[in-house]
Design an enzyme around this catalytic site. Structure first.
Site, PDB file in Angstrom:
ATOM      1  N   HIS A   1      49.130  38.060  39.864  1.00 20.65           N
ATOM      2  CA  HIS A   1      49.545  39.411  39.467  1.00 20.65           C
ATOM      3  C   HIS A   1      50.172  40.105  40.664  1.00 20.65           C
ATOM      4  O   HIS A   1      49.705  39.973  41.799  1.00 20.65           O
ATOM      5  CB  HIS A   1      48.365  40.215  38.905  1.00 20.65           C
ATOM      6  CG  HIS A   1      47.279  40.540  39.885  1.00 20.65           C
ATOM      7  ND1 HIS A   1      47.288  41.676  40.666  1.00 20.65           N
ATOM      8  CD2 HIS A   1      46.141  39.875  40.209  1.00 20.65           C
ATOM      9  CE1 HIS A   1      46.192  41.706  41.420  1.00 20.65           C
ATOM     10  NE2 HIS A   1      45.474  40.616  41.168  1.00 20.65           N
TER      11      HIS A   1
ATOM     12  N   GLU B   1      47.251  43.346  36.075  1.00 20.65           N
ATOM     13  CA  GLU B   1      45.915  42.769  36.183  1.00 20.65           C
ATOM     14  C   GLU B   1      44.920  43.809  36.642  1.00 20.65           C
ATOM     15  O   GLU B   1      43.784  43.851  36.166  1.00 20.65           O
ATOM     16  CB  GLU B   1      45.925  41.589  37.155  1.00 20.65           C
ATOM     17  CG  GLU B   1      44.638  40.763  37.166  1.00 20.65           C
ATOM     18  CD  GLU B   1      43.561  41.299  38.094  1.00 20.65           C
ATOM     19  OE1 GLU B   1      42.398  40.868  37.963  1.00 20.65           O
ATOM     20  OE2 GLU B   1      43.869  42.149  38.954  1.00 20.65           O
TER      21      GLU B   1
ATOM     22  N   HIS C   1      41.078  45.552  48.329  1.00 18.10           N
ATOM     23  CA  HIS C   1      41.271  46.823  47.627  1.00 18.10           C
ATOM     24  C   HIS C   1      41.305  48.017  48.580  1.00 18.10           C
ATOM     25  O   HIS C   1      40.821  49.109  48.246  1.00 18.10           O
ATOM     26  CB  HIS C   1      40.198  47.034  46.558  1.00 18.10           C
ATOM     27  CG  HIS C   1      40.486  46.289  45.282  1.00 18.10           C
ATOM     28  ND1 HIS C   1      39.795  46.509  44.110  1.00 18.10           N
ATOM     29  CD2 HIS C   1      41.396  45.319  44.988  1.00 18.10           C
ATOM     30  CE1 HIS C   1      40.267  45.709  43.161  1.00 18.10           C
ATOM     31  NE2 HIS C   1      41.247  44.980  43.673  1.00 18.10           N
TER      32      HIS C   1
END
Length: 891
Positions: free
Chosen positions: A183, A229, A332
């Protein structure tokens, strides 16, 4: 293990008392023992200290090996290495992709710039491809909806998410394809270097290699670059349920990441298609896989998921799921850039994937995968050298044979003990007593670890291992040695009234561990546990070692006997230490994002207590063999206590690091939010604005007190959770079961460019007891809907999906439902209806509804007050945040 001395040298002296019988074994003075320690006497203390030091070295070697990566190929090496994956080219593409910045679904960066990058790169590859290949490029914009039992459970509604798809095959054509998936979208604020840009550039380089090959493909390779995603697998759902090529997909290779680099682990396989593992084991040069990792991941213990689930559950497609997991500190965050992705990791993953896909597109199984569906398998890599796998049925046979041999081995030892003077009853009683001590020692280690964790929590000295994993050795590994040894020594003092020889006692404890592990193997066989290979290791090797001693080396004494024991246990110990350290490296960064309501110190202490207690199983009884066990224990206890003192009274235990060379930052998620509450008449009864701080680890937010003045005004959000649906806070996803401990700081108004509206279009009675409420919603491209019927009402159905609504956690004994809504193109109003069953004659409110809106990208993502707040945060923190609203209604 207690060998049998020659019959003529066996001299037992029995001392009978009123209630107990003592059997003392005198030293053997036969000529066979010249130059060796006399049988029955303890070994030098330094032997055990040396052995424990060697274990530390083994751990160090495993950690060192874990970090070894292949030498990457550079672009200049291509001429002399034709057909090879070029890591530098992939890295250059990754730099270009991440330079676009964060690519959130719905953002210009994701929907335009990233797609343009992929389009131009793929078209360049197609332009230089060999003519024997047929390459097709397709773009998909898709809308849909589906339920997802992930986290607290949610239902998705999505519009116009994008996929970029390439299919390469021969002009002859094939009706069968292998799918590779990555993704290109990212979470807010992250450039997505490892998650999942690295996977996409690996696929681009693989496409280049296959397109330049002079050999046509037997079957097709479909490369899916999906653009949603991070919106919880929406784009992969759109592909596998609606794309024209979806029906020809026979298997999938999914590439993901929860860390920046290292080795890619294959942590999900099948299901029920062992031929995939067979091809993986035969083709890849650097294997790394474990069915233990699969069971842990699929248990939900790790709060994450991948597109593999979508292909499996909604497409019925088997596959292999891969992910990087080292250096999860940057996952992240804004630090997940190309610089943190090692060239060696790209080379390793590229080499493995080229080999794997080459094997898959040539596989005969692809023409009829249904006939090769055979059931679940057990699989693991042996120290990264090769893959071992077998079916659960074959595993049952191996396990049963091993259990039979184990019982035979222990019975043989019992006969030997009886031959030495113990009665059968005495032996069995002592064996069961030792097994009880083993279980007690494990419970003691667990209890001690929990006490340590809770004490550190009370002293605000938690997560010292977050930036410096070596602290785990002192805090939780040493207790797994110290306290079981203390308990065994204490119990042995009582048992020596019956058995004087330390070697006989050692044999009993050795057999007791084998007995406990045999029971665990039996249970894993009965319950078809795929990670049952672990107890298999701990049963089959000591069983074989004991049988070798009894049948071949029965005259070996002391040090030789101990050497045989250590030799037989070396392989299972190293293999399990390898898996244990991999697990520790995975879980440490995860503890920084599990939520403050989940005590990361406590969780890791329990994990370490369990893993290291099991790992040290056959080492603990060795304390019985040394002449001065107090010296060994004094040394270990001194190190342990000194470490605790240093942790509590010095800065060495500070858990975070802002050093660019070794980032281990404390995570914060902060939303500049507006909360609005309406009564049943639709009137606004309360409104407030401020900063909602989602506490992501046990130290939040007190580490910032004295550094960020606003933190002193933070109040814990607890009472609101009883009064309002989802605590009256703008949850982005349904994670209330995971993260409910949060703080609120009153602050200035938000600065959003688009108002979020929620309108009841009409209320209709469609039967005597069913009301239909139809709503219209407008707002930004990421919104959440929370629904909770009153206690006497029931949500029968909704227009969102044809299937029954997926419920989440209860709120005040009421059902809740969470809908995640997004669009990736032009804003669209969202119209939906709810059918609620109510008691006859019901005239009161029937449902509470909350609507959240999230501005996760663009110039209005972060307000000026938010930026001023974050500027005060120290370098050892990292903050993700945006503006959001929460509006609650009663109907």
């Amino acid at each position: 293990m207690s060998p049998s001395p020659p019959r003529s040298d066996r001299r037992g002296v029995r001392h009978r008392g009123k209630t107990k019988e003592t059997v003392e074994y005198l030293p053997n003075h036969s000529g066979d023992d010249k130059g060796h320690t006399k049988f029955g006497l303890p070994t030098p203390t330094l032997h055990l200290i040396f052995f424990l030091s060697a274990l530390t070295v083994v751990f160090g070697i495993i950690v060192y090996m874990e970090k070894q990566l292949p030498q990457p190929f550079m672009v200049e090496d291509e001429a002399s290495n034709p057909g090879k994956f070029i890591a530098e080219r992939a890295k250059n593409m990754l730099v270009n992709l991440t330079n676009i910045g964060p690519r959130v679904t719905g953002s210009y960066e994701n929907e335009v710039l990233a797609v343009k990058f992929l389009k131009s790169t793929i078209e360049n590859i197609i332009g230089s491809a060999q003519p024997i290949h047929k390459i097709e490029l397709d773009f998909q914009k898709i809308s849909g909806s589906f339920p997802l039992t992930f986290l607290d459970g949610m239902t998705h509604v999505y519009h116009d998410v994008q996929n970029v798809i390439v299919k390469i095959g021969s002009h002859k054509g094939s009706d069968h394809s292998i799918l590779m998936n990555c993704h290109f979208d990212t979470v807010s604020d992250s450039p997505g270097g490892s998650d999942d840009g690295a996977s996409c550039v690996v696929m681009l380089e693989i496409l280049r290699l296959f397109s330049q090959s002079n050999k046509p493909l037997k079957h097709n390779l479909v490369l899916l670059f999906n653009g949603a995603e991070e919106n919880f697998m929406q784009a992969s759902h759109g592909f596998i349920t609606k794309h024209k090529w979806a029906k020809e997909i026979r298997a999938v290779v999914n590439l993901e990441s929860c860390g920046a680099g290292g080795r890619e682990v294959m942590f999900q396989s099948g299901p029920n298609h062992p031929w995939l593992m067979k091809i993986y084991s035969q083709t890849v040069g650097y294997p790394f896989a474990s069915s233990l990792a699969q069971e842990i991941f699929q248990s939900g213990f790790i709060p994450g998921d991948t597109d593999y689930r979508i292909f499996r559950d909604f497409g019925g497609v088997p596959g292999l799921d891969f992910a990087w997991y080292l250096n999860g500190y940057v996952y992240h965050t804004k630090n997940d850039n190309a610089a943190h992705v090692p060239l060696g990791s790209l080379q390793r993953t590229g080499d493995n994937m080229v080999a794997l896909v080459t094997g898959l597109v040539s596989a005969d199984e692809l023409t009829d995968t249904a006939s090769h569906k055979e059931g679940k398998i057990v699989f693991f890599d042996f120290l990264g050298a090769f893959i071992m796998f077998w079916s659960l049925f074959a595993g049952d046979i191996v396990n049963i044979i091993t259990l039979v041999l184990s019982v035979y081995s222990m019975l043989s030892n019992m006969k030997e003990a009886i031959y030495r003077g113990l009665s059968k009853k005495q032996y069995l009683k002592q064996l069961l007593s030792c097994a009880g001590v083993v279980l007690q020692s494990w419970l003691l280690t667990l209890l001690v670890s929990i006490v340590i964790a809770l004490s550190l929590t009370g002293l605000s000295r938690t997560m010292s291992w977050y930036a410096r994993p070596v602290w785990i050795l002192f805090l939780y590994v040493l207790p797994a040695l110290i306290f079981p040894m203390l308990l065994v020594l204490y119990k042995a003092q009582q048992q020596r009234k019956i058995i004087v020889s330390p070697w006989t006692l050692f044999q009993l404890y050795y057999d007791s561990y084998q007995l406990v592990w045999s029971l665990m193997l039996l249970l894993s066989t009965l319950f078809r546990v795929q990670s049952g290979f672990i107890p298999l290791f701990w049963v089959i090797f000591p069983t074989i070692g004991n049988l070798i001693r009894l049948k071949i080396f029965q005259h070996w004494r002391d040090s030789k006997w101990l050497l045989l024991h250590a030799t037989m246990m070396f392989l299972p110990f190293v293999q399990c230490a390898y898996m244990t350290l991999n697990a520790v490296q995975l879980f440490i960064p995860i503890m920084g994002r599990t939520g403050a309501a989940n005590n990361g110190e406590l969780i890791l202490s329990v994990l370490c207590a369990v893993m290291f207690s099991l790992l040290f199983s056959y080492i603990i009884p060795m304390i019985l063999l040394v002449r001065s066990p107090r010296q060994v224990l004094s040394l270990l206890i001194t190190i342990f206590v000194a470490s605790l003192v240093a942790l509590v009274f010095t800065p060495l235990g500070f858990p975070y690091s802002g050093d660019p060379a070794g980032l281990a930052q404390q995570r914060f998620a902060i939303l500049h939010a507006e909360r609005s509450f309406h009564d049943i008449k639709g009137d606004l009864i309360n409104q407030e604005t401020g900063f909602w701080m989602v506490d992501l680890d046990v130290n939040s937010p007190h580490t910032l007190r004295g550094l960020v003045p606003e933190i002193d005004n933070a109040r814990l959000v607890t009472s609101d959770c009883e009064k309002y649906l989802y605590c009256g806070m703008p949850y982005f996803i349904p994670i209330l079961s995971f993260i409910w401990k949060t703080h609120w700081i009153s602050g200035p108004p938000i600065e959003v460019p688009l108002d979020t509206t929620f309108e009841l279009l009409h209320r209709k009675t469609i039967s005597q007891s069913v009301q239909r409420l139809t709503f219209n919603v407008t707002g930004p491209d990421h919104m959440g809907l929370m629904v909770s019927p009153v206690e006497k009402a029931q949500l029968l159905r909704w227009s969102i999906l044809d299937e029954p609504p997926l419920a989440g956690p209860k709120w005040n004994k009421r059902e809740t439902y969470f809908v995640y809504f997004s669009y990736a193109d032009k804003p669209k109003p969202w119209i939906f209806s709810l059918d609620l069953r109510v008691p006859d004659g019901w005239s009161d409110a029937v449902v509470d509804i909350a609507l959240t809106s999230h501005f996760v990208h663009g110039p209005h993502q972060q307000s000026k007050p938010f930026k001023r707040l974050v500027q005060q945060f120290p370098a050892w923190t990292t903050v993700t945040g945006w503006q959001a609203t929460y509006k609650s209604f009663i109907f």
